[in-house]
Design a protein around this motif. Sequence first.
Motif, short mmCIF file in Angstrom:
data_model
loop_
_atom_site.label_atom_id
_atom_site.label_comp_id
_atom_site.label_asym_id
_atom_site.label_seq_id
_atom_site.Cartn_x
_atom_site.Cartn_y
_atom_site.Cartn_z
N ASP A 49 -19.86 -24.98 41.19
CA ASP A 49 -20.65 -25.56 40.11
C ASP A 49 -20.14 -25.08 38.76
N VAL A 50 -20.48 -25.83 37.73
CA VAL A 50 -20.19 -25.42 36.36
C VAL A 50 -21.49 -25.38 35.57
N PHE A 51 -21.50 -24.61 34.49
CA PHE A 51 -22.70 -24.43 33.67
C PHE A 51 -22.67 -25.46 32.54
N PRO A 52 -23.66 -26.36 32.47
CA PRO A 52 -23.69 -27.35 31.39
C PRO A 52 -24.28 -26.74 30.12
N VAL A 53 -23.57 -26.88 29.01
CA VAL A 53 -24.01 -26.26 27.75
C VAL A 53 -24.85 -27.25 26.96
N ARG A 54 -26.09 -26.84 26.64
CA ARG A 54 -27.00 -27.68 25.85
C ARG A 54 -26.89 -27.34 24.37
N ARG A 55 -27.09 -26.07 24.05
CA ARG A 55 -26.97 -25.60 22.66
C ARG A 55 -26.28 -24.25 22.63
N ILE A 56 -25.63 -23.97 21.51
CA ILE A 56 -25.03 -22.65 21.28
C ILE A 56 -25.76 -22.00 20.11
N TYR A 57 -26.48 -20.92 20.39
CA TYR A 57 -27.12 -20.13 19.34
C TYR A 57 -26.30 -18.86 19.10
N CYS A 58 -26.27 -18.42 17.85
CA CYS A 58 -25.58 -17.17 17.50
C CYS A 58 -26.50 -16.36 16.59
N ILE A 59 -26.53 -15.06 16.80
CA ILE A 59 -27.30 -14.18 15.91
C ILE A 59 -26.35 -13.55 14.91
N GLY A 60 -26.81 -13.42 13.69
CA GLY A 60 -26.00 -12.83 12.63
C GLY A 60 -26.32 -11.35 12.42
#
Length: 261
Positions: A49-60
């Motif tokens: 299986d592969v992981f489907p990416v919905r959103r990418i969040y990043c903390i600053g």
Amino acid sequence: MTLTRRTMLGSGGAAATLAASAVQAQPVASVKTPFSVAQTTIPIVGSQDVFPVRRIYCIGRNYAAHAREMGSDPTREPPFFFQKPTDAIQLVKPGEVADHPYPSLTKNYHYEVELVAALKSGGRNIPIDKALDHVFGYALGLDMTRRDLQRASGDEKKPWEIGKSFDNSAPIGPIHPVGTVEHFTKGAISLSVNGTVKQNSNLTHMIWSVAEQISKLSEAFELKAGDIIYSGTPENVGPVVKGDVILCKLDGLPDVSIKIV
């Protein structure tokens, strides 16, 4: 039959309900689009299986020393987040040195090594003590940054998306499911350029833990399966040029390496 206003409204409401039901009942296959858009996915270690990416969040600025080098005060600043587009993902296979294109418009291109958490579920207002229940697994990644564009936007009080959200700005290794790895609350994390160590810290130095980040994010967004969170970078970020080789390390995960081309 004599039609009254009530019966007319009633029949209209029923018709609307039936119409809505018919629309909802349509099979997905019947929906047509003028072109196709590829789904961004990340390999899962030990699975087909592969992981489907919905959103990418990043903390600053999530390490105190990095916050200081960026001109902030980590003792009183609340966490803040930004997003990258899903197609910013660049997959890097273990044992591979992936070619990474130097982006346009910048003359000051920076590396930032980070632990990445991948979510299998989500919600709103998630309690900190339940936050890690939503984590599917972890990966090692890079938040590449056009620093000159980011700083110029900040100086002009404009959004600095152009400095963070561009093609290939999120290199990442495969995802290791929880169970094959433990939740990462500690561990040495480092980055070297051409064999010289530039960033060297420990996850214990994060200001906001992964669990706290998930909880805080869920106050502002409804988190869902497929979301990934870049959890912040240690101090000593710096520039790279074409020909440089970056090597990222984190205890418990395979190395991630790219060459700037």
